[in-house]
Design a protein around this motif. Structure first.
Motif, PDB file in Angstrom:
ATOM      1  N   ALA A 219      11.895  42.376  95.063  1.00 54.75           N
ATOM      2  CA  ALA A 219      13.025  42.402  94.125  1.00 54.75           C
ATOM      3  C   ALA A 219      13.425  40.983  93.723  1.00 54.75           C
ATOM      4  O   ALA A 219      13.743  40.720  92.544  1.00 54.75           O
ATOM      5  N   PHE A 220      13.391  40.063  94.681  1.00 54.16           N
ATOM      6  CA  PHE A 220      13.722  38.666  94.371  1.00 54.16           C
ATOM      7  C   PHE A 220      12.701  38.059  93.416  1.00 54.16           C
ATOM      8  O   PHE A 220      13.056  37.359  92.456  1.00 54.16           O
ATOM      9  N   LEU A 221      11.395  38.328  93.639  1.00 50.86           N
ATOM     10  CA  LEU A 221      10.363  37.795  92.747  1.00 50.86           C
ATOM     11  C   LEU A 221      10.480  38.383  91.338  1.00 50.86           C
ATOM     12  O   LEU A 221      10.297  37.665  90.332  1.00 50.86           O
ATOM     13  N   GLN A 222      10.763  39.671  91.238  1.00 49.64           N
ATOM     14  CA  GLN A 222      10.945  40.279  89.926  1.00 49.64           C
ATOM     15  C   GLN A 222      12.148  39.674  89.200  1.00 49.64           C
ATOM     16  O   GLN A 222      12.100  39.438  87.979  1.00 49.64           O
ATOM     17  N   GLN A 223      13.190  39.416  89.955  1.00 48.50           N
ATOM     18  CA  GLN A 223      14.364  38.796  89.353  1.00 48.50           C
ATOM     19  C   GLN A 223      14.039  37.393  88.846  1.00 48.50           C
ATOM     20  O   GLN A 223      14.448  37.011  87.733  1.00 48.50           O
ATOM     21  N   GLN A 229      11.112  34.523  82.108  1.00 46.66           N
ATOM     22  CA  GLN A 229      10.856  35.069  80.786  1.00 46.66           C
ATOM     23  C   GLN A 229      12.031  34.821  79.848  1.00 46.66           C
ATOM     24  O   GLN A 229      11.845  34.511  78.659  1.00 46.66           O
ATOM     25  N   GLN A 230      13.240  34.955  80.362  1.00 43.50           N
ATOM     26  CA  GLN A 230      14.408  34.683  79.522  1.00 43.50           C
ATOM     27  C   GLN A 230      14.464  33.219  79.107  1.00 43.50           C
ATOM     28  O   GLN A 230      14.792  32.897  77.956  1.00 43.50           O
ATOM     29  N   LEU A 231      14.129  32.300  80.033  1.00 36.76           N
ATOM     30  CA  LEU A 231      14.101  30.881  79.688  1.00 36.76           C
ATOM     31  C   LEU A 231      13.024  30.585  78.651  1.00 36.76           C
ATOM     32  O   LEU A 231      13.232  29.783  77.722  1.00 36.76           O
ATOM     33  N   GLN A 232      11.866  31.211  78.791  1.00 41.26           N
ATOM     34  CA  GLN A 232      10.798  31.013  77.801  1.00 41.26           C
ATOM     35  C   GLN A 232      11.226  31.510  76.429  1.00 41.26           C
ATOM     36  O   GLN A 232      10.904  30.898  75.399  1.00 41.26           O
TER      37      GLN A 232
END
Length: 303
Positions: A219-223, A229-232
Protein backbone atom coordinates in the motif's frame (compact mmCIF):
# COMPACT_ATOMS: atom_id res chain seq x y z
CA UNK A 1 11.73 -116.10 105.31
CA UNK A 2 12.14 -112.44 106.14
CA UNK A 3 15.05 -112.21 103.65
CA UNK A 4 12.93 -113.78 100.88
CA UNK A 5 10.15 -111.25 101.46
CA UNK A 6 12.62 -108.39 101.32
CA UNK A 7 14.08 -109.71 98.02
CA UNK A 8 10.62 -110.00 96.43
CA UNK A 9 9.81 -106.46 97.53
CA UNK A 10 13.04 -105.15 95.98
CA UNK A 11 12.30 -106.96 92.71
CA UNK A 12 8.80 -105.45 92.59
CA UNK A 13 10.18 -101.98 93.22
CA UNK A 14 12.78 -102.47 90.53
CA UNK A 15 10.14 -103.72 88.08
CA UNK A 16 7.93 -100.74 88.85
CA UNK A 17 10.83 -98.39 88.21
CA UNK A 18 11.61 -100.14 84.99
CA UNK A 19 7.96 -99.77 83.92
CA UNK A 20 8.02 -96.01 84.60
CA UNK A 21 11.20 -95.65 82.60
CA UNK A 22 9.67 -97.44 79.56
CA UNK A 23 6.51 -95.29 79.75
CA UNK A 24 8.66 -92.19 79.71
CA UNK A 25 10.47 -93.49 76.67
CA UNK A 26 7.12 -94.27 75.02
CA UNK A 27 5.88 -90.72 75.60
CA UNK A 28 9.02 -89.28 73.81
CA UNK A 29 8.18 -91.43 70.82
CA UNK A 30 5.15 -89.15 70.08
CA UNK A 31 7.57 -86.65 68.53
CA UNK A 32 7.80 -88.90 65.49
CA UNK A 33 4.27 -87.81 64.40
CA UNK A 34 5.36 -84.14 63.83
CA UNK A 35 5.87 -83.30 60.04
CA UNK A 36 9.47 -82.77 59.10
CA UNK A 37 10.86 -79.94 56.96
CA UNK A 38 12.00 -82.30 54.24
CA UNK A 39 8.42 -83.15 53.25
CA UNK A 40 7.55 -79.45 52.72
CA UNK A 41 10.69 -78.90 50.64
CA UNK A 42 9.76 -81.83 48.44
CA UNK A 43 6.26 -80.41 47.81
CA UNK A 44 7.72 -76.98 46.98
CA UNK A 45 10.12 -78.57 44.51
CA UNK A 46 7.28 -80.39 42.76
CA UNK A 47 5.27 -77.17 42.48
CA UNK A 48 8.34 -75.33 41.16
CA UNK A 49 8.81 -77.92 38.41
CA UNK A 50 5.18 -77.59 37.34
CA UNK A 51 5.43 -73.79 37.37
CA UNK A 52 8.60 -73.77 35.25
CA UNK A 53 7.05 -76.07 32.67
CA UNK A 54 3.95 -73.88 32.35
CA UNK A 55 6.04 -70.69 32.09
CA UNK A 56 8.05 -72.23 29.25
CA UNK A 57 4.87 -73.06 27.34
CA UNK A 58 3.32 -69.62 27.87
CA UNK A 59 6.58 -67.87 26.90
CA UNK A 60 6.18 -69.18 23.35
CA UNK A 61 2.89 -67.31 22.94
CA UNK A 62 4.37 -64.19 24.54
CA UNK A 63 7.31 -64.34 22.12
CA UNK A 64 4.93 -64.32 19.15
CA UNK A 65 3.25 -61.22 20.55
CA UNK A 66 6.66 -59.60 21.09
CA UNK A 67 7.60 -60.14 17.43
CA UNK A 68 4.42 -58.42 16.31
CA UNK A 69 4.75 -55.40 18.61
CA UNK A 70 8.53 -54.89 18.81
CA UNK A 71 9.93 -56.27 15.55
CA UNK A 72 7.05 -55.42 13.21
CA UNK A 73 5.93 -52.27 15.04
CA UNK A 74 2.24 -53.23 14.81
CA UNK A 75 -0.31 -53.00 17.60
CA UNK A 76 -2.21 -56.17 18.55
CA UNK A 77 -5.98 -55.88 18.65
CA UNK A 78 -7.58 -56.97 21.96
CA UNK A 79 -4.18 -57.25 23.59
CA UNK A 80 -5.72 -57.13 27.08
CA UNK A 81 -8.09 -60.06 26.56
CA UNK A 82 -5.36 -62.12 24.89
CA UNK A 83 -3.05 -61.48 27.85
CA UNK A 84 -5.84 -62.52 30.23
CA UNK A 85 -6.30 -65.73 28.27
CA UNK A 86 -2.60 -66.60 28.53
CA UNK A 87 -2.53 -66.01 32.29
CA UNK A 88 -5.81 -67.80 33.00
CA UNK A 89 -4.84 -70.85 30.96
CA UNK A 90 -1.52 -71.01 32.80
CA UNK A 91 -3.22 -70.82 36.20
CA UNK A 92 -5.70 -73.54 35.23
CA UNK A 93 -2.88 -75.76 33.98
CA UNK A 94 -1.02 -75.29 37.28
CA UNK A 95 -4.14 -76.13 39.29
CA UNK A 96 -4.51 -79.40 37.33
CA UNK A 97 -0.85 -80.45 37.35
CA UNK A 98 0.26 -79.38 40.84
CA UNK A 99 0.08 -82.00 43.62
CA UNK A 100 -2.68 -81.69 46.20
CA UNK A 101 -1.86 -79.80 49.39
CA UNK A 102 -2.14 -82.19 52.36
CA UNK A 103 -1.76 -79.63 55.15
CA UNK A 104 -1.69 -75.90 55.85
CA UNK A 105 2.03 -75.57 55.06
CA UNK A 106 1.59 -77.21 51.66
CA UNK A 107 -1.46 -75.01 50.97
CA UNK A 108 0.60 -71.92 51.70
CA UNK A 109 3.32 -73.16 49.34
CA UNK A 110 0.70 -73.81 46.66
CA UNK A 111 -0.68 -70.26 46.90
CA UNK A 112 2.82 -68.80 46.79
CA UNK A 113 3.75 -70.71 43.64
CA UNK A 114 0.47 -69.69 42.05
CA UNK A 115 1.25 -66.02 42.69
CA UNK A 116 4.79 -66.46 41.38
CA UNK A 117 3.42 -68.03 38.20
CA UNK A 118 1.08 -65.11 37.51
CA UNK A 119 3.85 -62.59 38.26
CA UNK A 120 6.25 -64.40 35.91
CA UNK A 121 3.76 -64.07 33.05
CA UNK A 122 2.43 -60.62 33.93
CA UNK A 123 5.88 -58.96 33.89
CA UNK A 124 6.77 -59.58 30.18
CA UNK A 125 3.18 -58.93 29.15
CA UNK A 126 3.23 -55.56 30.89
CA UNK A 127 6.45 -54.64 29.07
CA UNK A 128 4.71 -55.39 25.76
CA UNK A 129 1.71 -53.42 27.02
CA UNK A 130 3.87 -50.32 27.44
CA UNK A 131 5.31 -50.76 23.94
CA UNK A 132 1.79 -51.15 22.59
CA UNK A 133 0.76 -47.90 24.28
CA UNK A 134 3.66 -46.12 22.56
CA UNK A 135 2.44 -47.38 19.17
CA UNK A 136 -1.13 -46.32 19.94
CA UNK A 137 0.09 -42.88 21.02
CA UNK A 138 1.99 -42.35 17.75
CA UNK A 139 -1.05 -43.46 15.76
CA UNK A 140 -3.26 -41.02 17.65
CA UNK A 141 -0.79 -38.20 16.93
CA UNK A 142 -0.91 -39.00 13.22
CA UNK A 143 -4.71 -38.83 13.31
CA UNK A 144 -4.52 -35.47 15.09
CA UNK A 145 -2.03 -33.99 12.61
CA UNK A 146 -3.97 -35.14 9.56
CA UNK A 147 -7.34 -34.05 10.98
CA UNK A 148 -6.12 -30.57 11.90
CA UNK A 149 -4.17 -30.06 8.65
CA UNK A 150 -6.38 -31.48 5.90
CA UNK A 151 -9.90 -30.66 7.06
CA UNK A 152 -11.37 -27.51 8.52
CA UNK A 153 -11.67 -29.18 11.91
CA UNK A 154 -10.47 -27.05 14.78
CA UNK A 155 -7.54 -28.11 16.93
CA UNK A 156 -9.82 -28.73 19.89
CA UNK A 157 -12.08 -31.12 17.94
CA UNK A 158 -9.04 -32.89 16.49
CA UNK A 159 -7.66 -33.32 20.03
CA UNK A 160 -10.93 -34.81 21.26
CA UNK A 161 -11.02 -37.24 18.36
CA UNK A 162 -7.42 -38.41 18.88
CA UNK A 163 -7.80 -38.66 22.66
CA UNK A 164 -10.99 -40.70 22.31
CA UNK A 165 -9.35 -43.07 19.83
CA UNK A 166 -6.31 -43.58 22.08
CA UNK A 167 -8.41 -44.15 25.21
CA UNK A 168 -10.56 -46.79 23.49
CA UNK A 169 -7.54 -48.65 22.09
CA UNK A 170 -5.62 -48.42 25.39
CA UNK A 171 -8.60 -49.71 27.36
CA UNK A 172 -8.87 -52.63 24.93
CA UNK A 173 -5.18 -53.41 25.57
CA UNK A 174 -5.44 -53.40 29.39
CA UNK A 175 -5.86 -56.59 31.42
CA UNK A 176 -8.97 -56.74 33.59
CA UNK A 177 -8.22 -56.66 37.30
CA UNK A 178 -4.53 -55.83 36.81
CA UNK A 179 -2.49 -52.82 37.88
CA UNK A 180 -1.85 -51.83 34.26
CA UNK A 181 -2.53 -48.14 33.73
CA UNK A 182 -2.36 -45.88 30.67
CA UNK A 183 -3.12 -42.54 32.34
CA UNK A 184 0.52 -41.39 32.05
CA UNK A 185 0.61 -42.13 28.32
CA UNK A 186 -2.70 -40.36 27.84
CA UNK A 187 -1.40 -37.28 29.67
CA UNK A 188 1.73 -37.38 27.53
CA UNK A 189 -0.39 -37.53 24.37
CA UNK A 190 -2.48 -34.56 25.46
CA UNK A 191 0.65 -32.58 26.32
CA UNK A 192 2.18 -33.25 22.90
CA UNK A 193 -1.03 -32.22 21.11
CA UNK A 194 -1.18 -29.02 23.15
CA UNK A 195 2.42 -28.22 22.24
CA UNK A 196 1.72 -28.84 18.53
CA UNK A 197 -1.38 -26.65 18.65
CA UNK A 198 0.52 -23.88 20.45
CA UNK A 199 3.37 -24.00 17.93
CA UNK A 200 0.92 -23.97 15.02
CA UNK A 201 -0.90 -21.00 16.51
CA UNK A 202 2.35 -19.09 16.93
CA UNK A 203 3.29 -19.87 13.31
CA UNK A 204 -0.08 -18.64 12.08
CA UNK A 205 0.32 -15.45 14.10
CA UNK A 206 3.76 -14.87 12.57
CA UNK A 207 2.40 -15.49 9.07
CA UNK A 208 -0.51 -13.15 9.64
CA UNK A 209 1.78 -10.42 10.94
CA UNK A 210 4.11 -10.94 7.98
CA UNK A 211 1.17 -10.74 5.58
CA UNK A 212 -0.03 -7.57 7.24
CA UNK A 213 3.45 -6.05 6.91
CA UNK A 214 3.59 -7.00 3.23
CA UNK A 215 0.15 -5.50 2.65
CA UNK A 216 1.24 -2.31 4.40
CA UNK A 217 4.42 -2.16 2.32
CA UNK A 218 2.51 -2.69 -0.94
CA UNK A 219 0.00 0.00 0.00
CA UNK A 220 2.88 2.37 0.77
CA UNK A 221 4.56 1.64 -2.59
CA UNK A 222 1.31 2.17 -4.48
CA UNK A 223 0.83 5.45 -2.68
CA UNK A 224 4.36 6.53 -3.60
CA UNK A 225 3.80 5.55 -7.22
CA UNK A 226 0.63 7.58 -7.39
CA UNK A 227 2.49 10.57 -5.96
CA UNK A 228 5.23 10.17 -8.58
CA UNK A 229 2.66 10.01 -11.36
CA UNK A 230 0.98 13.14 -10.05
CA UNK A 231 4.34 14.96 -9.98
CA UNK A 232 5.08 13.85 -13.55
CA UNK A 233 1.71 15.15 -14.69
CA UNK A 234 2.42 18.47 -13.04
CA UNK A 235 5.86 18.70 -14.64
CA UNK A 236 5.20 17.27 -18.11
CA UNK A 237 1.47 17.54 -18.39
CA UNK A 238 -0.91 14.77 -19.26
CA UNK A 239 1.15 11.75 -20.37
CA UNK A 240 0.23 9.91 -23.53
CA UNK A 241 -1.34 6.46 -23.15
CA UNK A 242 0.79 5.21 -26.03
CA UNK A 243 3.95 3.18 -25.42
CA UNK A 244 6.00 2.33 -28.51
CA UNK A 245 9.25 0.40 -28.90
CA UNK A 246 11.42 -0.33 -31.95
CA UNK A 247 14.67 -2.17 -32.58
CA UNK A 248 16.69 -2.34 -35.84
CA UNK A 249 19.97 -4.09 -36.64
CA UNK A 250 22.01 -2.55 -39.44
CA UNK A 251 22.71 -5.27 -42.04
CA UNK A 252 26.18 -6.82 -42.08
CA UNK A 253 27.15 -4.98 -38.87
CA UNK A 254 27.01 -5.51 -35.13
CA UNK A 255 25.17 -2.22 -34.55
CA UNK A 256 21.70 -2.32 -33.10
CA UNK A 257 19.45 0.74 -32.89
CA UNK A 258 16.68 0.78 -30.27
CA UNK A 259 14.03 3.45 -29.86
CA UNK A 260 11.16 3.82 -27.42
CA UNK A 261 8.35 6.27 -26.67
CA UNK A 262 6.80 6.03 -23.19
CA UNK A 263 4.71 8.47 -21.16
CA UNK A 264 5.31 11.26 -23.64
CA UNK A 265 9.07 10.81 -23.66
CA UNK A 266 11.24 9.31 -26.39
CA UNK A 267 14.51 7.43 -26.06
CA UNK A 268 17.01 6.26 -28.72
CA UNK A 269 19.83 3.83 -27.94
CA UNK A 270 22.64 2.56 -30.16
CA UNK A 271 24.45 -0.60 -29.10
CA UNK A 272 27.05 -2.92 -30.55
CA UNK A 273 25.86 -6.49 -30.12
CA UNK A 274 27.43 -9.33 -32.12
CA UNK A 275 24.93 -11.42 -34.05
CA UNK A 276 25.58 -14.99 -33.02
CA UNK A 277 23.28 -16.41 -35.70
CA UNK A 278 24.72 -14.47 -38.66
CA UNK A 279 26.71 -17.47 -40.03
CA UNK A 280 23.53 -19.51 -40.11
CA UNK A 281 21.61 -16.86 -42.14
CA UNK A 282 24.10 -16.49 -44.98
CA UNK A 283 26.20 -13.53 -46.14
CA UNK A 284 23.41 -10.95 -46.07
CA UNK A 285 21.03 -12.60 -43.63
CA UNK A 286 17.38 -12.82 -44.63
CA UNK A 287 17.41 -9.51 -46.52
CA UNK A 288 19.62 -6.59 -47.50
CA UNK A 289 17.08 -4.00 -46.39
CA UNK A 290 14.57 -3.47 -43.67
CA UNK A 291 12.41 -6.49 -43.07
CA UNK A 292 11.13 -8.87 -40.43
CA UNK A 293 14.57 -10.40 -40.08
CA UNK A 294 16.18 -7.24 -38.70
CA UNK A 295 13.29 -5.09 -37.52
CA UNK A 296 11.34 -5.45 -34.28
CA UNK A 297 8.32 -3.43 -33.20
CA UNK A 298 6.28 -3.38 -29.97
CA UNK A 299 3.21 -1.34 -29.11
CA UNK A 300 1.54 -0.88 -25.73
CA UNK A 301 -1.52 1.21 -25.08
CA UNK A 302 -2.36 2.16 -21.48
CA UNK A 303 -6.02 2.98 -20.92
Amino acid sequence: MARLSTLVTAICVAYAGATRTFTSTSSWGLVENIPRGGADASYSSLCEDVKSSIVDQASKEIEEMRKTIVDEGAAIESFGSKSDTICNQALEAFAKAAPDASDATAASTYDKKLQELEAALDAPLQVLYLRQLALLREKALEVYRSASRVSETSDYEAMLQSDSQFSAAAEDSTRDGSDWDYSADRSNLQSIMNDIASSRKKLMDVQMKSSEKQSTAMAFLQQQQQMIQQLQMQLYGQSSPWNLGMAYRIPDTNFNVQGSYQQGRGNVQLSCVPDEYAPMLGANGFTNGVGPGNLGLSLNLSV
